[in-house]
Design a protein around this motif. Sequence first.
Motif, mmCIF file in Angstrom:
data_model
loop_
_atom_site.group_PDB
_atom_site.id
_atom_site.type_symbol
_atom_site.label_atom_id
_atom_site.label_comp_id
_atom_site.label_asym_id
_atom_site.label_seq_id
_atom_site.Cartn_x
_atom_site.Cartn_y
_atom_site.Cartn_z
ATOM 1 N N PHE A 88 0.841 -1.198 0.000
ATOM 2 C CA PHE A 88 0.000 0.000 0.000
ATOM 3 C C PHE A 88 0.876 1.248 0.000
ATOM 4 C CE2 PHE A 88 -2.008 -3.443 2.307
ATOM 5 C CZ PHE A 88 -3.245 -3.541 1.683
ATOM 6 N N ILE A 89 0.481 2.239 -0.765
ATOM 7 C CA ILE A 89 1.151 3.543 -0.739
ATOM 8 C C ILE A 89 0.152 4.527 -0.148
ATOM 9 C CG2 ILE A 89 2.196 5.386 -2.092
ATOM 10 C CD1 ILE A 89 2.981 3.247 -4.153
ATOM 11 N N THR A 90 0.525 5.100 0.980
ATOM 12 C CA THR A 90 -0.353 6.027 1.679
ATOM 13 C C THR A 90 0.407 7.309 1.966
ATOM 14 O OG1 THR A 90 0.256 4.933 3.756
ATOM 15 C CG2 THR A 90 -1.810 4.249 2.726
ATOM 16 N N GLU A 91 -0.328 8.325 2.348
ATOM 17 C CA GLU A 91 0.284 9.630 2.573
ATOM 18 C C GLU A 91 -0.337 10.282 3.791
ATOM 19 O OE1 GLU A 91 0.188 13.569 -0.042
ATOM 20 O OE2 GLU A 91 1.208 11.908 -1.074
ATOM 21 N N SER A 92 0.503 11.015 4.517
ATOM 22 C CA SER A 92 0.043 11.714 5.700
ATOM 23 C C SER A 92 0.814 13.030 5.810
ATOM 24 C CB SER A 92 0.289 10.841 6.933
ATOM 25 O OG SER A 92 -0.149 11.483 8.088
ATOM 26 N N LYS A 93 0.294 13.969 6.576
ATOM 27 C CA LYS A 93 0.951 15.268 6.723
ATOM 28 C C LYS A 93 1.902 15.234 7.902
ATOM 29 C CE LYS A 93 0.456 20.176 6.684
ATOM 30 N NZ LYS A 93 1.886 20.319 6.727
ATOM 31 N N GLY A 94 3.185 15.478 7.615
ATOM 32 C CA GLY A 94 4.204 15.551 8.651
ATOM 33 C C GLY A 94 4.487 16.990 9.013
ATOM 34 N N TYR A 95 5.579 17.205 9.716
ATOM 35 C CA TYR A 95 5.961 18.550 10.145
ATOM 36 C C TYR A 95 6.375 19.414 8.953
ATOM 37 C CZ TYR A 95 8.353 22.251 12.694
ATOM 38 O OH TYR A 95 8.747 23.466 13.187
ATOM 39 N N GLY A 96 7.128 18.827 8.003
ATOM 40 C CA GLY A 96 7.646 19.581 6.871
ATOM 41 C C GLY A 96 6.822 19.464 5.615
ATOM 42 N N GLY A 97 5.758 18.704 5.644
ATOM 43 C CA GLY A 97 4.935 18.502 4.449
ATOM 44 C C GLY A 97 4.445 17.074 4.388
ATOM 45 N N ILE A 99 4.221 13.151 3.808
ATOM 46 C CA ILE A 99 5.095 11.982 3.931
ATOM 47 C C ILE A 99 4.393 10.846 3.194
ATOM 48 C CG2 ILE A 99 6.111 10.286 5.495
ATOM 49 C CD1 ILE A 99 6.297 12.434 7.612
ATOM 50 N N LYS A 100 5.063 10.305 2.180
ATOM 51 C CA LYS A 100 4.513 9.212 1.377
ATOM 52 C C LYS A 100 5.176 7.925 1.846
ATOM 53 C CE LYS A 100 3.558 8.292 -3.498
ATOM 54 N NZ LYS A 100 3.859 8.760 -4.867
ATOM 55 N N THR A 165 12.830 11.153 19.032
ATOM 56 C CA THR A 165 13.101 12.258 19.944
ATOM 57 C C THR A 165 13.061 13.572 19.180
ATOM 58 O OG1 THR A 165 14.505 10.822 21.277
ATOM 59 C CG2 THR A 165 14.751 13.198 21.599
ATOM 60 N N GLY A 166 12.223 14.492 19.622
ATOM 61 C CA GLY A 166 12.109 15.798 18.995
ATOM 62 C C GLY A 166 11.337 15.798 17.695
ATOM 63 N N ALA A 167 10.705 14.687 17.364
ATOM 64 C CA ALA A 167 9.988 14.596 16.082
ATOM 65 C C ALA A 167 8.700 13.799 16.245
ATOM 66 C CB ALA A 167 10.890 13.973 15.025
ATOM 67 N N THR A 168 7.916 14.156 17.231
ATOM 68 C CA THR A 168 6.662 13.445 17.482
ATOM 69 C C THR A 168 5.692 13.597 16.315
ATOM 70 O OG1 THR A 168 6.954 13.837 19.850
ATOM 71 C CG2 THR A 168 4.781 13.154 19.136
ATOM 72 N N ILE A 169 5.642 14.783 15.706
ATOM 73 C CA ILE A 169 4.715 15.010 14.585
ATOM 74 C C ILE A 169 5.068 14.092 13.423
ATOM 75 C CG2 ILE A 169 3.954 16.698 12.860
ATOM 76 C CD1 ILE A 169 4.324 18.855 15.040
ATOM 77 N N SER A 170 6.354 13.982 13.112
ATOM 78 C CA SER A 170 6.793 13.099 12.025
ATOM 79 C C SER A 170 6.482 11.648 12.354
ATOM 80 C CB SER A 170 8.292 13.267 11.774
ATOM 81 O OG SER A 170 8.604 14.604 11.479
ATOM 82 N N SER A 171 6.730 11.249 13.599
ATOM 83 C CA SER A 171 6.451 9.878 14.027
ATOM 84 C C SER A 171 4.971 9.553 13.888
ATOM 85 C CB SER A 171 6.885 9.675 15.487
ATOM 86 O OG SER A 171 8.248 9.980 15.657
ATOM 87 N N LYS A 172 4.135 10.494 14.302
ATOM 88 C CA LYS A 172 2.686 10.281 14.193
ATOM 89 C C LYS A 172 2.237 10.250 12.737
ATOM 90 C CE LYS A 172 1.285 12.023 18.695
ATOM 91 N NZ LYS A 172 0.533 13.038 19.457
ATOM 92 N N ALA A 173 2.875 11.044 11.878
ATOM 93 C CA ALA A 173 2.506 11.070 10.459
ATOM 94 C C ALA A 173 2.819 9.734 9.793
ATOM 95 C CB ALA A 173 3.232 12.214 9.749
ATOM 96 N N VAL A 174 4.006 9.186 10.065
ATOM 97 C CA VAL A 174 4.358 7.884 9.495
ATOM 98 C C VAL A 174 3.398 6.825 10.017
ATOM 99 C CG1 VAL A 174 6.135 6.089 9.361
ATOM 100 C CG2 VAL A 174 6.781 8.500 9.161
ATOM 101 N N THR A 175 3.115 6.871 11.305
ATOM 102 C CA THR A 175 2.196 5.901 11.907
ATOM 103 C C THR A 175 0.806 6.022 11.316
ATOM 104 O OG1 THR A 175 3.493 5.928 13.951
ATOM 105 C CG2 THR A 175 1.235 5.101 14.108
ATOM 106 N N GLU A 176 0.353 7.238 11.080
ATOM 107 C CA GLU A 176 -0.961 7.433 10.467
ATOM 108 C C GLU A 176 -0.997 6.820 9.058
ATOM 109 O OE1 GLU A 176 -3.627 11.068 8.692
ATOM 110 O OE2 GLU A 176 -2.508 11.462 10.538
#
Length: 195
Positions: A88-97, A99-100, A165-176
């Motif tokens: 599956f190819i999915t996409e979510s919004k991270g801190y910088g834009g 994330i595919k 560490t210091g990148a919770t938004i990115s971590s949540k985006a990948v997880t989403e």
Amino acid sequence: MKRLTLKGVLIPTVCLFVICLVVTALLAGTNLLTKDTIAQQTVLKEQNSRKEVLPAAETFDGVDADGDGTADYYQGLDASGRTAGYVFITESKGYGGAIKVMTGITSDAQVSGVVLLEQEETPGLGANAAQESFREQYVGPAPEDGFTVLKNGGASADNEVDALTGATISSKAVTEAVNQALTVFWEIQAKGGAN
């Protein structure tokens, strides 16, 4: 003090305009010359990533679930033609834009791999989500209710992921994005799989 004349203003302005016009034309020409190569490299990267996230598959068939003419996900087939799993190819919004993410899930409900195809996260922080040490947290049983991000570490259950560490938004985006893949996978399973 020197007086401004029409000639003194017009000549530098025209020169600057011509320089900008030439540079713009060169950039447009470069874009036209390289767009096909870039598109081919993107396709090749996706093909290699499919094999990386679902190594048990020999071939991949695109599945157009919504009938729009594009593959919504890929069914991976083993050497004997049986379904090895799905990609599956999915996409979510991270801190910088955006994330595919590409996620591979085997037919027996195991997340077999996760790869970040595109990301614009902060180098040294959110960009670390592309590192194997972070991505391997998803490998294992595919939880029906998805993964949960723990901010302060200590992930112990199969469905828990330690945030960077210091990148919770990115971590949540990948997880989403991975959870979006899990949702589609479990929908496919509920319909009896595809073959």
